[in-house]
Structures are given as structure tokens and as C-alpha cells.
Motif scaffolding. Structure first.
Motif, PDB file in Angstrom:
ATOM      1  N   GLN A   1       5.418 -17.954  -8.758  1.00  0.00           N
ATOM      2  CA  GLN A   1       5.956 -17.281  -9.990  1.00  0.00           C
ATOM      3  C   GLN A   1       4.810 -16.686 -11.042  1.00  0.00           C
ATOM      4  O   GLN A   1       4.786 -15.913 -11.456  1.00  0.00           O
ATOM      5  CB  GLN A   1       6.806 -18.016 -10.832  1.00  0.00           C
ATOM      6  N   GLU A   2       3.815 -17.827 -10.969  1.00  0.00           N
ATOM      7  CA  GLU A   2       2.472 -17.410 -11.541  1.00  0.00           C
ATOM      8  C   GLU A   2       1.707 -16.246 -11.331  1.00  0.00           C
ATOM      9  O   GLU A   2       1.392 -15.460 -12.106  1.00  0.00           O
ATOM     10  CB  GLU A   2       1.523 -18.683 -11.821  1.00  0.00           C
ATOM     11  N   ASN A   3       1.642 -16.158  -9.933  1.00  0.00           N
ATOM     12  CA  ASN A   3       0.964 -14.801  -9.321  1.00  0.00           C
ATOM     13  C   ASN A   3       2.076 -13.781  -9.304  1.00  0.00           C
ATOM     14  O   ASN A   3       1.358 -12.545  -9.712  1.00  0.00           O
ATOM     15  CB  ASN A   3       0.684 -15.285  -7.906  1.00  0.00           C
ATOM     16  N   GLU A   4       3.065 -13.872  -9.129  1.00  0.00           N
ATOM     17  CA  GLU A   4       4.073 -12.754  -9.470  1.00  0.00           C
ATOM     18  C   GLU A   4       3.877 -12.197 -11.041  1.00  0.00           C
ATOM     19  O   GLU A   4       3.872 -10.907 -11.188  1.00  0.00           O
ATOM     20  CB  GLU A   4       5.676 -13.243  -9.580  1.00  0.00           C
ATOM     21  N   ARG A   5       3.874 -13.052 -12.039  1.00  0.00           N
ATOM     22  CA  ARG A   5       3.731 -12.494 -13.362  1.00  0.00           C
ATOM     23  C   ARG A   5       2.474 -11.785 -13.164  1.00  0.00           C
ATOM     24  O   ARG A   5       2.309 -10.815 -14.131  1.00  0.00           O
ATOM     25  CB  ARG A   5       3.496 -13.794 -14.390  1.00  0.00           C
ATOM     26  N   VAL A   6       1.329 -12.135 -12.895  1.00  0.00           N
ATOM     27  CA  VAL A   6       0.119 -11.551 -12.856  1.00  0.00           C
ATOM     28  C   VAL A   6      -0.002  -9.958 -12.331  1.00  0.00           C
ATOM     29  O   VAL A   6      -0.442  -9.102 -12.863  1.00  0.00           O
ATOM     30  CB  VAL A   6      -1.147 -12.473 -12.414  1.00  0.00           C
TER      31      VAL A   6
ATOM     32  N   ASP B   1       0.870  -1.136   0.025  1.00  0.00           N
ATOM     33  CA  ASP B   1       0.050  -0.040  -0.089  1.00  0.00           C
ATOM     34  C   ASP B   1       1.066   1.340  -0.010  1.00  0.00           C
ATOM     35  O   ASP B   1       0.119   2.395  -0.190  1.00  0.00           O
ATOM     36  CB  ASP B   1      -1.001  -0.049   1.134  1.00  0.00           C
ATOM     37  N   VAL B   2       2.041   1.127   0.242  1.00  0.00           N
ATOM     38  CA  VAL B   2       2.901   2.385   0.186  1.00  0.00           C
ATOM     39  C   VAL B   2       4.123   2.184  -0.877  1.00  0.00           C
ATOM     40  O   VAL B   2       4.559   3.444  -0.974  1.00  0.00           O
ATOM     41  CB  VAL B   2       3.433   2.562   1.719  1.00  0.00           C
ATOM     42  N   LEU B   3       4.466   1.207  -1.347  1.00  0.00           N
ATOM     43  CA  LEU B   3       5.489   1.180  -2.253  1.00  0.00           C
ATOM     44  C   LEU B   3       4.896   1.497  -3.801  1.00  0.00           C
ATOM     45  O   LEU B   3       3.983   1.141  -4.158  1.00  0.00           O
ATOM     46  CB  LEU B   3       6.148  -0.407  -2.206  1.00  0.00           C
ATOM     47  N   LEU B   4       6.005   2.075  -4.625  1.00  0.00           N
ATOM     48  CA  LEU B   4       5.874   2.114  -5.921  1.00  0.00           C
ATOM     49  C   LEU B   4       5.750   0.740  -6.576  1.00  0.00           C
ATOM     50  O   LEU B   4       6.355   0.020  -6.342  1.00  0.00           O
ATOM     51  CB  LEU B   4       6.844   2.834  -6.500  1.00  0.00           C
ATOM     52  N   THR B   5       5.088   0.764  -7.776  1.00  0.00           N
ATOM     53  CA  THR B   5       5.039  -0.491  -8.562  1.00  0.00           C
ATOM     54  C   THR B   5       6.565  -1.250  -8.754  1.00  0.00           C
ATOM     55  O   THR B   5       6.323  -2.408  -8.465  1.00  0.00           O
ATOM     56  CB  THR B   5       4.533  -0.325  -9.814  1.00  0.00           C
ATOM     57  N   ASP B   6       7.428  -0.452  -9.285  1.00  0.00           N
ATOM     58  CA  ASP B   6       8.502  -1.177  -9.519  1.00  0.00           C
ATOM     59  C   ASP B   6       9.255  -1.593  -8.039  1.00  0.00           C
ATOM     60  O   ASP B   6       9.857  -2.610  -8.303  1.00  0.00           O
ATOM     61  CB  ASP B   6       9.449  -0.191 -10.141  1.00  0.00           C
ATOM     62  N   ASP B   7       9.142  -0.945  -7.002  1.00  0.00           N
ATOM     63  CA  ASP B   7       9.703  -1.680  -5.814  1.00  0.00           C
ATOM     64  C   ASP B   7       8.961  -2.602  -5.272  1.00  0.00           C
ATOM     65  O   ASP B   7       9.541  -3.473  -4.789  1.00  0.00           O
ATOM     66  CB  ASP B   7       9.673  -0.233  -4.945  1.00  0.00           C
ATOM     67  N   LEU B   8       7.639  -2.697  -5.536  1.00  0.00           N
ATOM     68  CA  LEU B   8       6.689  -3.754  -5.020  1.00  0.00           C
ATOM     69  C   LEU B   8       7.005  -5.173  -5.892  1.00  0.00           C
ATOM     70  O   LEU B   8       7.322  -5.964  -5.156  1.00  0.00           O
ATOM     71  CB  LEU B   8       5.235  -3.136  -5.145  1.00  0.00           C
ATOM     72  N   ILE B   9       7.190  -4.695  -7.072  1.00  0.00           N
ATOM     73  CA  ILE B   9       7.478  -6.208  -7.863  1.00  0.00           C
ATOM     74  C   ILE B   9       8.997  -6.747  -7.483  1.00  0.00           C
ATOM     75  O   ILE B   9       9.110  -7.926  -7.644  1.00  0.00           O
ATOM     76  CB  ILE B   9       7.547  -5.551  -9.605  1.00  0.00           C
ATOM     77  N   ASP B  10       9.794  -5.707  -7.339  1.00  0.00           N
ATOM     78  CA  ASP B  10      11.133  -6.349  -7.147  1.00  0.00           C
ATOM     79  C   ASP B  10      11.350  -6.699  -5.717  1.00  0.00           C
ATOM     80  O   ASP B  10      11.853  -7.884  -5.427  1.00  0.00           O
ATOM     81  CB  ASP B  10      12.052  -4.873  -6.975  1.00  0.00           C
ATOM     82  N   LEU B  11      10.407  -6.192  -4.520  1.00  0.00           N
ATOM     83  CA  LEU B  11      10.234  -7.073  -3.229  1.00  0.00           C
ATOM     84  C   LEU B  11       9.662  -8.354  -3.417  1.00  0.00           C
ATOM     85  O   LEU B  11      10.091  -9.217  -2.873  1.00  0.00           O
ATOM     86  CB  LEU B  11       9.289  -6.161  -2.580  1.00  0.00           C
ATOM     87  N   ILE B  12       8.469  -8.439  -4.268  1.00  0.00           N
ATOM     88  CA  ILE B  12       7.796  -9.649  -4.352  1.00  0.00           C
ATOM     89  C   ILE B  12       9.112 -10.847  -4.947  1.00  0.00           C
ATOM     90  O   ILE B  12       8.658 -11.922  -4.481  1.00  0.00           O
ATOM     91  CB  ILE B  12       6.692  -9.594  -5.371  1.00  0.00           C
ATOM     92  N   LYS B  13       9.704 -10.599  -5.852  1.00  0.00           N
ATOM     93  CA  LYS B  13      10.544 -11.503  -6.310  1.00  0.00           C
ATOM     94  C   LYS B  13      11.654 -11.832  -5.497  1.00  0.00           C
ATOM     95  O   LYS B  13      12.068 -12.916  -5.455  1.00  0.00           O
ATOM     96  CB  LYS B  13      11.210 -10.856  -7.750  1.00  0.00           C
ATOM     97  N   LYS B  14      12.057 -10.862  -4.623  1.00  0.00           N
ATOM     98  CA  LYS B  14      13.076 -11.251  -3.700  1.00  0.00           C
ATOM     99  C   LYS B  14      12.437 -12.089  -2.633  1.00  0.00           C
ATOM    100  O   LYS B  14      13.174 -12.929  -1.551  1.00  0.00           O
ATOM    101  CB  LYS B  14      13.696  -9.948  -3.210  1.00  0.00           C
ATOM    102  N   ASN B  15      11.290 -11.822  -2.406  1.00  0.00           N
ATOM    103  CA  ASN B  15      10.626 -12.242  -1.016  1.00  0.00           C
ATOM    104  C   ASN B  15      10.427 -14.140  -1.194  1.00  0.00           C
ATOM    105  O   ASN B  15      10.382 -14.622  -0.147  1.00  0.00           O
ATOM    106  CB  ASN B  15       9.373 -11.541  -0.675  1.00  0.00           C
ATOM    107  N   ASN B  16       9.930 -14.174  -2.456  1.00  0.00           N
ATOM    108  CA  ASN B  16       9.730 -15.646  -2.675  1.00  0.00           C
ATOM    109  C   ASN B  16       8.387 -16.100  -1.915  1.00  0.00           C
ATOM    110  O   ASN B  16       8.429 -17.503  -1.732  1.00  0.00           O
ATOM    111  CB  ASN B  16      10.942 -16.662  -2.562  1.00  0.00           C
ATOM    112  N   THR B  17       7.635 -15.381  -1.406  1.00  0.00           N
ATOM    113  CA  THR B  17       6.312 -15.715  -0.945  1.00  0.00           C
ATOM    114  C   THR B  17       5.259 -16.028  -1.849  1.00  0.00           C
ATOM    115  O   THR B  17       4.406 -17.209  -1.803  1.00  0.00           O
ATOM    116  CB  THR B  17       5.877 -14.871   0.244  1.00  0.00           C
ATOM    117  N   ILE B  18       5.212 -15.332  -2.822  1.00  0.00           N
ATOM    118  CA  ILE B  18       4.246 -15.292  -3.845  1.00  0.00           C
ATOM    119  C   ILE B  18       4.984 -16.386  -5.183  1.00  0.00           C
ATOM    120  O   ILE B  18       6.018 -16.276  -5.512  1.00  0.00           O
ATOM    121  CB  ILE B  18       3.732 -13.993  -4.424  1.00  0.00           C
TER     122      ILE B  18
END
Length: 298
Positions: free
Chosen positions: A243-248, A224-241
Motif C-alpha cells: 500500500q505504501e508503494n501504491e500511494r507513491v 508500459d501500455v496502460l493509461l495511468t488510471d487503468d494502471l493504478i486500478d490494476l495495481i490495487k486489484k493485483n495486491n502485489t505492490i
């Protein structure tokens, strides 16, 4: 001679028309706890009002008043106080004041000697011999049922507290609740018919806003506070979501930014696909969390 006669007559008249107070105590020596009494009488009142300490408050501290009786007529005030003393020793009943009109009358003090009549060598005999009584299960239940019920209630309360602490608040934050709530929000968005009316900007603004709140609550990421690029980068590093959901998330969020700044104009088919992809992402999110929990356990 005449002077003596005059003085005698004066004293006689004074005694005849003045109030006379008298008092008496039944016993000067009493046993511990024995009831004694003091009587106070005032004569020749002639309708004068008598004021004194209230009932049960006339005698000093050590004297336990058992009964305090007051009676008064036009000419006589009568007060009888029954009392007992529960300590050994000598105790004094001081002068007791009684106000008659404007005149204060006082009793004489009395000294009371309190003794303990019991001796160490006295033998205490029971009235009757003890009997052995056999108790059955019902008798024991009557004796101890309240203790048993109290113990059961206490155990039940402890169990209830443990259950509430451990599971009581879990449903409010559970993945299922978050998923259902987000699906309802997506249904509300669909009913606004932004896709059919071609209002692509409002559609993507609300779609991404719903998605950000969901990611924040479901995955504990600050979407809710991160910019889109920062959020996508965090999602990829976090490995919680997954890969299919990451792409969406990446595809829809990046397209939403382009629409927001009028850099692209999606058609109805693209908007419907993005809506369906986010909906499926929300449904699949519980599997991401299950996998994450297994990984932590390992």
C-alpha cells in the motif's frame, strides 16, 4: 612349292615382328586366404606403349589383390599380380585386355578353385598355457581410468547443464538486477538537473517513463501500455505492490499527467520529493516480491 615357301616366310616374319602375349597362373586350386599369383608378359614391344587397368584394379571383385608389380623395357612388358580369395567356390579370372599401340591383346581365362582346408575335427592348441596374473589397484586404474574419467566428465557436464538451466539466467531477471539498473537510470536523470533548471515537464516525462519500465519488469504488470488510471486500478486489484508503494505510484503518476498537460506547475521541493519517493519505492520493491513469493508458497 614356292607358294608354301612364301607363306612360311610371311608367317615367320609376322611372328618375328609382332607382339606376343603370354600369361600363367601359379595354382589352379588354392586354400582360403592363400596367396596365388598370375604373370602376364608381352614381348616384341619395339617401344610401343602398353595400356591396361591401373595397379590393384586388374582382377575382378572376388580376387583380393595383395601386390601388383609392373615393369617395362623397350621390348618387354612384365606384370605380376599376387592375390588371395576369401570365399569358397570356383572363381574365374576372365580375359584380361592389354592395348599395345592400336592393337588389343587378351589373356586366356583361368578358373580358380578355392577350398577350405580346415576341418571341424581339427584341434586348436595354444602356443603356451594360460597364466593367472594378479592385478593390483594401479593395474586396474590403468585398465579402466579412461572409463572413470569419462563418467566423471559426463556427470560434471550434466550438473553444469542443470545449474545453468536452473540458475544461469536468473540473475539477468532477478529483482536485484532490475532495482540496480533502475537506480542507475534515476541517477542519470538527476544529473540532467531538470529540477534545478525548473524543466518540470521533461523531469516528469522521464521519471514516469523510468518508473513504468521498472514496474513492467519487476512486477510483470503491463505498465508500459496502460493509461495511468487503468494502471493504478490494476495495481490495487493485483495486491502485489504494498500500500505504501501504491500511494507513491498513484501520487507521482497522477501529478505527472497534470504536468504533462500543463494543468499544474510543481515547485522544486515537490519535484525533489517525488524523485526521492520513486527512488525509495524502487529500493523497497524487493520486499514486495519476497512477500508475494511467501504468499504463493502458503
Amino acid at each position: 612349292m614356292k607358294k608354301l615357301l612364301f607363306l612360311f616366310c610371311f608367317l615367320l616374319c609376322a611372328n618375328a615382328f609382332s607382339q606376343i602375349l603370354s600369361s600363367s597362373v601359379e595354382k589352379k586350386t588354392i586354400a582360403l586366404g592363400e596367396v596365388n599369383h598370375i604373370v602376364v608378359t608381352i614381348n616384341n614391344l619395339r617401344n610401343e606403349k602398353v595400356s591396361a587397368a591401373p595397379e590393384n584394379e586388374l582382377l575382378p571383385f572376388h580376387f583380393e589383390e595383395v601386390k601388383d608389380s609392373i615393369a617395362q623395357t623397350q621390348d618387354v612388358y612384365y606384370r605380376r599380380i599376387e592375390f588371395a580369395v576369401f570365399e569358397e567356390g570356383k572363381f574365374t579370372i576372365p580375359e584380361l585386355e592389354f592395348k599395345v599401340g592400336q592393337r588389343v591383346l587378351k589373356t586366356i581365362p583361368y578358373e580358380i578353385d578355392v577350398i577350405n582346408t580346415a576341418q571341424k575335427t581339427d584341434q586348436i592348441n595354444d602356443i603356451m598355457n594360460n597364466k593367472d596374473v594378479k592385478l593390483d589397484v594401479k593395474d586396474y586404474w590403468e585398465l579402466y581410468k579412461w572409463y572413470v574419467l569419462a563418467a566423471i566428465a559426463l556427470i560434471a557436464l550434466i550438473i553444469a547443464i542443470i545449474i545453468f538451466i536452473k540458475w544461469g539466467r536468473k540473475p539477468k531477471d532477478s529483482p536485484v538486477v532490475a532495482t540496480n539498473q533502475t537506480l542507475k537510470e534515476l541517477d542519470s536523470l538527476k544529473k540532467k538537473k531538470y529540477v534545478e533548471s525548473g524543466n518540470y515537464r521533461s523531469f516528469y516525462v522521464e521519471l514516469i517513463d523510468i518508473s513504468r519500465k521498472f514496474i513492467t519488469k519487476q512486477y510483470r504488470l503491463p505498465a508500459d501500455v496502460l493509461l495511468t488510471d487503468d494502471l493504478i486500478d490494476l495495481i490495487k486489484k493485483n495486491n502485489t505492490i504494498s500500500q505504501e508503494n501504491e500511494r507513491v505510484v498513484e501520487d507521482v503518476f497522477l501529478r505527472g499527467d497534470l504536468v504533462k498537460f500543463a494543468k499544474t506547475f510543481p515547485d522544486q521541493q515537490t519535484m525533489e520529493k517525488d524523485f526521492a519517493d520513486i527512488r525509495e519505492f524502487v529500493k523497497r520493491s524487493s520486499k514486495d516480491l519476497e512477500f508475494e513469493n511467501l504468499r504463493k508458497d502458503v
